[in-house]
Design a protein around this motif. Structure first.
Motif, PDB file in Angstrom:
ATOM      1  N   VAL A 162       0.915  -1.123  -0.078  1.00 21.86           N
ATOM      2  CA  VAL A 162      -0.224   0.119   0.113  1.00 21.86           C
ATOM      3  C   VAL A 162       0.921   1.325  -0.024  1.00 21.86           C
ATOM      4  N   LEU A 163       1.692   1.138   0.773  1.00 19.37           N
ATOM      5  CA  LEU A 163       2.907   2.202   1.078  1.00 19.37           C
ATOM      6  C   LEU A 163       3.655   2.748  -0.226  1.00 19.37           C
ATOM      7  N   LEU A 209       5.816  15.283   6.596  1.00 18.52           N
ATOM      8  CA  LEU A 209       6.418  13.924   6.954  1.00 18.52           C
ATOM      9  C   LEU A 209       7.539  14.291   7.426  1.00 18.52           C
ATOM     10  N   ILE A 210       8.420  15.113   6.895  1.00 13.42           N
ATOM     11  CA  ILE A 210       9.610  15.330   7.437  1.00 13.42           C
ATOM     12  C   ILE A 210       9.631  15.514   9.151  1.00 13.42           C
ATOM     13  N   ILE A 211       8.804  16.539   9.546  1.00 11.83           N
ATOM     14  CA  ILE A 211       8.653  16.888  11.003  1.00 11.83           C
ATOM     15  C   ILE A 211       7.971  15.721  11.603  1.00 11.83           C
ATOM     16  N   TYR A 212       7.106  14.846  11.092  1.00 15.80           N
ATOM     17  CA  TYR A 212       6.526  13.747  12.044  1.00 15.80           C
ATOM     18  C   TYR A 212       7.629  12.616  12.141  1.00 15.80           C
ATOM     19  N   LEU A 213       8.416  12.391  11.126  1.00 16.59           N
ATOM     20  CA  LEU A 213       9.454  11.445  11.051  1.00 16.59           C
ATOM     21  C   LEU A 213      10.527  11.753  12.161  1.00 16.59           C
ATOM     22  N   ILE A 222       0.844   8.111   7.233  1.00  9.93           N
ATOM     23  CA  ILE A 222       1.947   7.775   6.097  1.00  9.93           C
ATOM     24  C   ILE A 222       3.376   7.762   7.094  1.00  9.93           C
ATOM     25  N   ALA A 223       3.512   8.609   8.002  1.00 10.02           N
ATOM     26  CA  ALA A 223       4.710   8.836   8.704  1.00 10.02           C
ATOM     27  C   ALA A 223       4.881   7.677   9.722  1.00 10.02           C
ATOM     28  N   LEU A 224       3.629   7.144  10.345  1.00 10.68           N
ATOM     29  CA  LEU A 224       3.730   6.069  10.994  1.00 10.68           C
ATOM     30  C   LEU A 224       3.935   4.705  10.409  1.00 10.68           C
ATOM     31  N   MET A 225       3.205   4.733   9.142  1.00 11.86           N
ATOM     32  CA  MET A 225       3.818   3.431   8.485  1.00 11.86           C
ATOM     33  C   MET A 225       5.171   3.334   7.790  1.00 11.86           C
ATOM     34  N   PRO A 230      11.675   1.396   2.745  1.00 14.95           N
ATOM     35  CA  PRO A 230      12.675   1.703   2.188  1.00 14.95           C
ATOM     36  C   PRO A 230      12.873   3.424   1.908  1.00 14.95           C
ATOM     37  N   LYS A 231      14.106   3.800   1.778  1.00 20.21           N
ATOM     38  CA  LYS A 231      14.177   5.097   1.756  1.00 20.21           C
ATOM     39  C   LYS A 231      13.422   5.959   0.731  1.00 20.21           C
ATOM     40  N   ILE A 232      13.459   5.095  -0.326  1.00 15.63           N
ATOM     41  CA  ILE A 232      12.683   5.559  -1.720  1.00 15.63           C
ATOM     42  C   ILE A 232      11.301   6.001  -1.476  1.00 15.63           C
ATOM     43  N   VAL A 233      10.690   5.470  -0.573  1.00 15.12           N
ATOM     44  CA  VAL A 233       9.086   5.733  -0.278  1.00 15.12           C
ATOM     45  C   VAL A 233       9.098   7.212   0.365  1.00 15.12           C
ATOM     46  N   LYS A 234       9.912   7.230   1.240  1.00 11.04           N
ATOM     47  CA  LYS A 234      10.015   8.681   2.062  1.00 11.04           C
ATOM     48  C   LYS A 234      10.121   9.709   0.936  1.00 11.04           C
TER      49      LYS A 234
END
Lengths: 271, 274
Positions: free
Chosen positions: A8-9, B152-156, B86-89, B96-100
């Protein structure tokens, strides 16, 4: 379950890059394929027609590109230099009404650009008449407010505050001046924050729209961020190549500096 | 703060910034008040709050205010929830880093470069959302697409600093993931959420860039925002209308941010009291 969520991600992340990939692949399509109007992501054949046309026939494209580079680089330079001194003063020095002034700085980043628009315009008008320099319809009208936004000061201040006072006090006892402390001690620690500021200011000004459409009357002075609209309507067959060339500097800077952003934007912090 | 005796030095350091900031932001902000209570741009007769009440009677302003509020009320909470999930996931699945990176990439994409894509996908004949009454949906999607990365940056960063022991203790106590989320992680994240909310509000004004690049100064009335109204008043030289509507806009923002600060203070007190 974990595998499923990971899939999903991956799909989510694909959705986020899809518009970018679409723009890139479209830039390799021929004129006919672009103008045909149906939506597809993979070019029928790899074609450099668009790029060739921009580079050889459309010298004006680079004129607007240079406008963007000029505006962005001067604003970054000014904001970093002035921001470092101001942030250091806010974080580690004492002066009259420091906290009150800082609250004004914070309130200012909460305001949309349009709020100070007219008054800004009137201040420019006064300056123009006072010292007889042209500000309207010049890049100065964009550069000045760009340099003096409070964002950089606030970002850097949060960082400098985390530097222990003892380090600075010890240096002071050794006879170091504030200026020396700033350059020898604070600046080296501040590097990730400065990179963060550079990246964010670049991204913001590379996408400059509001200021340009208000303060610039001559189309030739527009940055490419706004002129792309013109290309879209008048020269659509080369639009995607023009867009890609404009995204690239921003993307490279972002990918290179992403690790600094993680560090530099972490001002909220868990206490 | 450190050495009281050198007070003037601090002023010296701040001066360049303060002069520019004062002339370009503070003076204009307060100077505009005069225009907002004047009869017109060229006639400074005092009219008290007439411009403010007039603005509220103006149709274009009402539409702009309604659209802006609607946009902010929907898109800001939705974006915050999406980016937190998304951050939690990413954090829990050690993605993998590519997702972020993929999710963060839209931050770096100038509005004008993707109009080709958005016009094609949301504006082609037969399925033309941009010119339909659902245009706001497109705007909200673009906003979420572009801004998830910031949050996302802040949450991660926040997640990576989370105290692992608290989490492990709760796991030993037999709490399942959603209990942990509800009772530990989310309360712990209140200050970060407040920060993210403020960043999101600031970023929400920038949606004007995207709407402008899509449709120019006079877009589909469904996505005509306060920023359009203010810009157009500028071109019509109606400074009194412009400034009064700008102050209404600022007041709205200040109130929301003030409430967020109170929330943050309350949380700090609660944590401190324990």
């Amino acid at each position: 379950m974990k595998k499923l969520l990971l899939v999903v991600l991956l799909i989510i992340s694909l959705l986020y890059v899809y518009p970018i990939i679409f723009t890139f692949t479209s830039s390799f399509m021929s004129y006919e394929e672009i103008m045909s109007g149906n939506i597809h992501i993979i070019p029928e054949e790899f074609n450099l027609q668009q790029y060739y046309s921009i580079i050889t026939f459309k010298g004006e494209y680079f004129h607007y590109f240079l406008n963007s580079i000029k505006l962005t680089s001067i604003i970054i330079f000014g904001q970093v230099i002035i921001g470092i001194f101001a942030a250091f003063a806010f974080a580690k020095m004492d002066f009259v009404a420091r906290n009150l002034i800082f609250i004004l700085y914070i309130l200012a980043i909460l305001l949309p650009f349009q709020v100070t628009l007219v008054p800004n315009y009137l201040v420019f008008d006064k300056i123009q008449r006072l010292i007889n320099i042209k500000i309207f319809d010049t890049h100065t009208a964009i550069i000045l407010p760009g340099i003096f936004t409070s964002f950089g000061v606030i970002l850097l201040r949060q960082f400098i505050r985390n530097i222990p006072n003892e380090i600075i006090e010890t240096a002071m006892l050794d006879g170091a001046s504030y200026t020396k402390i700033l350059f020898k001690i604070v600046l080296p620690i501040l590097r990730p924050a400065i990179f963060t500021l550079i990246i964010l200011t670049f991204i913001d000004n590379w996408n400059l729209v509001e200021q340009a459409i208000i303060f610039l009357d001559s189309p030739s002075k527009l940055p490419l961020s706004v002129f792309l609209e013109n290309i879209y309507y008048n020269d659509f067959k080369v639009f995607y190549a023009g867009a890609v060339l404009y995204i690239i500097p921003s993307l490279i800077l972002f990918i290179k500096g992403e690790k600094y952003l993680m560090e530099g934007l972490n001002i909220g912090g868990l206490k | 703060m450190i050495f009281e005796s050198k007070k003037y030095k601090g002023l010296l350091f701040i001066l360049p910034s303060l002069i520019g900031f004062g002339i370009l932001y503070v003076i204009p902000f307060f100077g505009g008040i005069k225009y907002s209570v004047s009869k017109s741009s060229f006639n400074s007769t005092f009219v008290a709050f007439n411009n403010y009440t007039d603005v509220f009677k103006n149709n274009a302003f009402k539409i702009a205010l309604k659209n802006t509020c609607f946009f902010m009320i929907i898109s800001i909470p939705v974006l915050i929830v999406i980016s937190f999930v998304i951050a939690l996931m990413i954090y829990e699945l050690k993605a993998p880093k590519i997702v972020k990176l993929s999710i963060m990439l839209p931050i770096a994409v100038p509005s004008g470069t993707v109009v080709g894509f958005f016009k094609k996908v949301f504006g082609f004949n037969g399925f033309n959302l941009i010119d339909s009454e659902y245009a706001m949906l497109v705007v909200i999607l673009i906003f979420i697409w572009k801004n998830t990365g910031y949050n996302l940056i802040i949450y991660l960063a926040g997640l990576s600093q989370m105290d692992k022991e608290v989490i492990e203790a709760s796991m030993i106590d037999g709490a399942n993931y959603f209990q942990r989320l509800q009772y530990i992680i989310i309360p712990l994240f209140t200050p970060i959420n407040v920060f993210v909310a403020i960043v999101t509000i600031i970023n929400s004004f920038k949606i004007f860039k995207d709407i402008y690049m899509l449709q120019g100064s006079y877009p589909n009335p469904k996505i005509y925002m306060l920023q359009h109204y203010i810009n157009n008043k500028f071109n019509d030289l109606q400074y009194e209308k412009l400034t009064s509507s700008a102050y209404i806009f600022s007041l709205m923002i200040f109130v929301v941010v003030f409430l967020l600060f109170i929330l943050d203070k309350k949380h700090a007190k609660r944590v401190g009291g324990n």
